[in-house]
Scaffold this active site. Structure first.
Site, PDB file in Angstrom:
ATOM      1  CE  LYS A   1     -25.044 -22.376  50.538  1.00  0.00           C
ATOM      2  NZ  LYS A   1     -25.565 -23.705  50.895  1.00  0.00           N
TER       3      LYS A   1
ATOM      4  CG  HIS B   1     -26.730 -32.890  54.597  1.00  0.00           C
ATOM      5  ND1 HIS B   1     -27.769 -32.389  53.857  1.00  0.00           N
ATOM      6  CD2 HIS B   1     -25.701 -33.062  53.743  1.00  0.00           C
ATOM      7  CE1 HIS B   1     -27.376 -32.248  52.596  1.00  0.00           C
ATOM      8  NE2 HIS B   1     -26.144 -32.653  52.507  1.00  0.00           N
TER       9      HIS B   1
ATOM     10  CD  GLU C   1     -27.884 -26.820  50.703  1.00  0.00           C
ATOM     11  OE1 GLU C   1     -27.308 -26.987  51.780  1.00  0.00           O
ATOM     12  OE2 GLU C   1     -27.723 -25.822  49.979  1.00  0.00           O
TER      13      GLU C   1
ATOM     14  CG  ASP D   1     -33.906  -9.773  41.245  1.00  0.00           C
ATOM     15  OD1 ASP D   1     -33.117 -10.728  41.298  1.00  0.00           O
ATOM     16  OD2 ASP D   1     -33.673  -8.738  40.593  1.00  0.00           O
TER      17      ASP D   1
END
Length: 465
Positions: free
Chosen positions: A272, A386, A88, A288
């Site tokens: 998130k 962005h 991303e 992991d």
């Protein structure tokens, strides 16, 4: 900052993003003293087909991710370069920018609790669950001693069994049962293999003592005894940007955090953003990420309601104070951390000495990523910066190559700004109805109909000068 041989002496590397890939690799290699093989692992992804075929089943290839370096991090008074594996755009840039803001307040402080993990043994068909619980606790020392025989290396390193707990579950879809929890210090390992082996080894003895039948015997990914915490103080003056005084940005960040505390819909997106930073380092170091994600979200809902993992407030001086606490079951030995060449190189770049130190560093990166997103959301909005990065992906998707990518990306940004301007002049005109080809001359970029400037959550790109 670099010295005469162009080897960084601090993580504050001005204009790092403007350098070529080869120049960045040279700087990082000098910082971490990478050898030829380790440099090759960065350039080639590190994992060949033969290695991959020994890691998982039915291998047909490998799948690469970009590996970036977040700069500017000071954690517990020490500088770090942070390897981040993520697809991303703007995550690495955002973390670097937030770390620079935190640097103005002395950097991040971070620490982690002892690396204790829990394995569960499920006991069913017990006639008297409370009596069985009493018997199991009476044999606590015997069970712990047997568990410590299984991995003498961890015991020599100072790890091993720490406790045994027994819970009676009186009501469940299959009736009453016992849950026996093994609390085990894994030292620098993540611990899954050790915990699962211990649980399976003790299962027969546990069933015999309790007078029941053992079913599940498995590690828990809710590592709430293995917590990492990070904190930063951002001077309000460091948050000032054009049109937004620092005090206003502080207040708006706290207001944005308040919605994450109160609404699970916002909390999911808020967390998130934290995991954007956390997962990128976890993946880069071969840990992991699925276990980390599971533990983080379970911890966020531990009160019975899903909420923010971080906390933001203004202190008495009006500066912004952020904290983050979350489970962090990561290791520096075993598993992919020692099998994957790029993961080994990433750990060397981090220069961490233990799993506890790594956990604290990752928590600081998660807090930085959260700060970057909140700062952008609380001021000019998430999309402004962005799109500077996303435009490059659009350019590549449209067929641009080499030097054309930056040229096309810049024209996309011009077209988007014009579209915003035109849409703003006509309140009845929706942004997606404005097309660059309708308002730019024939010599300007015509966007392909299949290429869309989609809105995505990301952080503001700010040049780290």
């Amino acid at each position: 900052m670099t010295h005469s041989n162009d080897i960084p002496t601090s993580s504050r590397i001005s204009g790092f993003y403007r350098r070529t890939v080869d120049q960045r690799v040279s700087l990082v290699a000098g910082w971490a003293d990478l050898n030829v093989d380790e440099r090759a692992a960065l350039a080639q992804g590190g994992l060949d087909l033969d290695q991959a075929d020994h890691m998982i089943e039915n291998v047909v290839g490998t799948h690469g991710l970009p590996l970036g370096i977040a700069v500017n991090f000071t954690i517990n008074g020490r500088d770090y370069l942070i390897p981040m594996a993520i697809e991303e755009p703007s995550v690495v840039a955002g973390a670097s920018y937030a770390a620079r803001l935190a640097r103005a307040g002395g950097g991040f402080s971070a620490h982690a609790t002892a690396p204790e993990m829990i394995a569960q043994i499920q006991v069913l068909d017990v006639v008297d669950p409370w009596s069985a619980r009493h018997k199991l606790l009476a044999h606590r020392e015997r069970l712990m001693a047997r568990a410590d025989e299984i991995d003498p290396l961890i015991l020599r390193l100072g790890g091993g069994m720490r406790d045994i707990e027994v819970q009676v579950i009186e009501r469940s879809p299959v009736g009453p049962m016992l849950e026996l929890r093994l609390v085990y210090d894994c030292r620098d390992a993540m611990g899954a293999n050790a915990l699962n082996t211990i649980a399976e080894t003790l299962a027969g003895t546990v069933a015999e003592i309790a007078g029941g039948r053992v079913n599940l015997r498995i590690i828990s990914n809710l590592a709430d005894r293995r917590l990492a915490r990070a904190r930063c103080v951002i001077p309000s003056s460091a948050l000032e940007i054009e049109g937004y005084p620092g005090a206003v940005v502080v207040a708006r960040i706290v207001e944005a955090y308040a919605l994450a505390v109160s609404s699970p819909y916002r909390a999911a997106t808020h967390n998130k953003g934290i995991m954007n930073g956390v997962d990128a380092v976890v993946v880069a170091t071969g840990n992991d990420w699925r276990a980390i994600e599971a533990g983080a979200h379970a911890y966020a809902a531990r009160t019975g309601r899903y909420t923010s993992l971080s906390h933001w407030e203004a202190n008495a001086e009006g500066d912004l104070v952020g904290t983050l606490e979350m489970p962090m079951a990561v290791g520096t030995v075993g598993g992919a951390t020692r099998v994957h060449p790029t993961a080994r190189a990433a750990l060397k770049i981090l220069r961490v000495q233990s799993a506890v130190e790594l956990a604290g560093v990752i928590a600081a990166v998660g807090l930085a990523q959260n700060l970057a997103a909140l700062r952008a959301l609380a001021s000019e909005g998430i999309q402004s910066g962005h799109m500077k990065l996303h435009a490059r992906q659009v350019a590549v998707a449209a067929g641009a190559v080499g030097a054309q990518i930056e040229q096309v990306a810049q024209r996309i940004l011009v077209a988007q700004r014009l579209a915003h301007l035109l849409a703003g002049r006509d309140p009845k005109l929706l942004l997606h109805q404005v097309h660059a080809r309708d308002h730019l001359g024939h010599r300007m970029l015509h966007l392909d109909p299949g290429v869309h400037l989609d809105e995505e959550e990301a952080v503001l790109l700010v040049e780290d000068e």
